[in-house]
Design a protein around this motif. Structure first.
Motif, short mmCIF file in Angstrom:
data_model
loop_
_atom_site.label_atom_id
_atom_site.label_comp_id
_atom_site.label_asym_id
_atom_site.label_seq_id
_atom_site.Cartn_x
_atom_site.Cartn_y
_atom_site.Cartn_z
N VAL A 188 -13.85 -23.13 -57.27
CA VAL A 188 -12.87 -23.69 -56.33
C VAL A 188 -11.88 -22.62 -55.89
O VAL A 188 -11.57 -22.48 -54.71
N GLU A 189 -11.41 -21.84 -56.84
CA GLU A 189 -10.44 -20.78 -56.52
C GLU A 189 -11.06 -19.76 -55.56
O GLU A 189 -10.39 -19.28 -54.64
N ALA A 190 -12.32 -19.42 -55.77
CA ALA A 190 -12.99 -18.47 -54.88
C ALA A 190 -13.08 -19.02 -53.46
O ALA A 190 -12.81 -18.30 -52.48
N ALA A 191 -13.44 -20.29 -53.33
CA ALA A 191 -13.53 -20.89 -52.00
C ALA A 191 -12.17 -20.90 -51.31
O ALA A 191 -12.07 -20.59 -50.11
N LEU A 192 -11.13 -21.22 -52.06
CA LEU A 192 -9.79 -21.25 -51.47
C LEU A 192 -9.31 -19.85 -51.13
O LEU A 192 -8.73 -19.62 -50.05
N ALA A 193 -9.56 -18.90 -52.02
CA ALA A 193 -9.13 -17.52 -51.78
C ALA A 193 -9.84 -16.93 -50.57
O ALA A 193 -9.26 -16.13 -49.82
N LYS A 244 -22.36 -21.55 -59.27
CA LYS A 244 -21.79 -20.82 -58.15
C LYS A 244 -21.38 -19.41 -58.55
O LYS A 244 -20.93 -19.16 -59.67
N SER A 245 -21.54 -18.48 -57.59
CA SER A 245 -21.12 -17.10 -57.78
C SER A 245 -19.86 -16.84 -56.97
O SER A 245 -19.84 -17.07 -55.75
N VAL A 246 -18.82 -16.40 -57.64
CA VAL A 246 -17.57 -16.08 -56.94
C VAL A 246 -17.82 -15.04 -55.86
O VAL A 246 -17.34 -15.16 -54.72
N GLU A 247 -18.58 -14.01 -56.20
CA GLU A 247 -18.85 -12.94 -55.24
C GLU A 247 -19.62 -13.45 -54.03
O GLU A 247 -19.32 -13.08 -52.88
#
Length: 225
Positions: A16-21, A200-203
């Motif tokens: 979630v944080e990755a999508a928001l960032a 999910k992969s942050v990268e």
């Protein structure tokens, strides 16, 4: 014009944080228990609080009944309901009573499938064109499959009467071509930003959003589709 980006099937605070960032416009949460991306209501509450108002929250359901949808709305407080099952137009119309905009998925494998979209145009707020799952598939979406994008180009060129998004097998590697061929105003990805089903992969999330938003990566520098 910037392309609307939805990252679907999020399960963890890190994803979630990755999508928001990365600046995703919409974040999707799956409430279909056969999916590897499924989350329960307790997790939904926590992730909903994390999102706050930074992106629109989407609750994905598959032929869910009213009681189930009410419970999901209570937990997630979604901005959208995404219907990814076999919900007929009459059922979709009845769900408007929940007071949420509706995104309806339409499975596509041939031109004839697009005729289904017409029946929903009067009862949804947005359509999602996804690859039709193969016969016998457990999941109605998130199978990592693409379809002939020129079909959607023809639909859009014919004067689409409803806002729409593109899904189905999208990834950082093909998102530029997909947008170029279809003129999609919005895109939705799930398996294309994973290392394994449901993981999910942050990268990959960050790279996908950047690729969808970068005109030069689409061969569209100085212009739009």
């Amino acid at each position: 014009m910037s392309v609307l980006v939805k990252i679907c099937g999020l399960k963890t605070p890190e994803s979630v944080e990755a999508a928001l960032a990365g600046g995703a416009d919409m974040v999707g949460f799956v409430f279909f228990d056969k999916s590897p991306r499924y989350i329960d209501l307790a997790v939904a509450r926590k992730l909903s609080a994390q999102v706050g108002g930074q992106a629109e929250k989407v609750a994905l359901v598959v032929d869910a009944d009213d009681a189930r949808i009410a419970a999901i709305i209570d937990a997630l407080a979604p901005d959208w309901l995404q219907l990814h099952g076999n919900e007929p137009p009459e059922r979709v119309a009845s769900l408007r009573a929940f007071g949420r905009p509706i995104l309806k998925a339409i499975g596509v494998s041939e031109k004839a499938d697009l005729s289904r979209a017409v029946a929903y145009e009067g009862v949804v707020d947005r359509l999602l064109f996804d690859a039709k799952p193969p016969k016998g598939a457990v999941l109605p979406g998130g199978n990592g499959l693409t379809f002939d994008w020129t079909l959607i180009h023809d639909y859009a060129a014919g004067g689409a009467k409803k806002e729409w998004m593109l899904s189905g097998g999208l990834s950082t590697e093909n998102i530029g071509e997909a947008i170029l061929l279809t003129g999609a105003p919005g895109v939705d990805v799930s398996s294309g930003v994973e290392t394994a089903p449901g993981e999910k992969s942050v990268e990959k999330i960050l790279a996908f959003i950047a690729a969808a938003r970068q005109p030069t990566s689409l061969g569209l520098a100085g212009g739009s589709v």
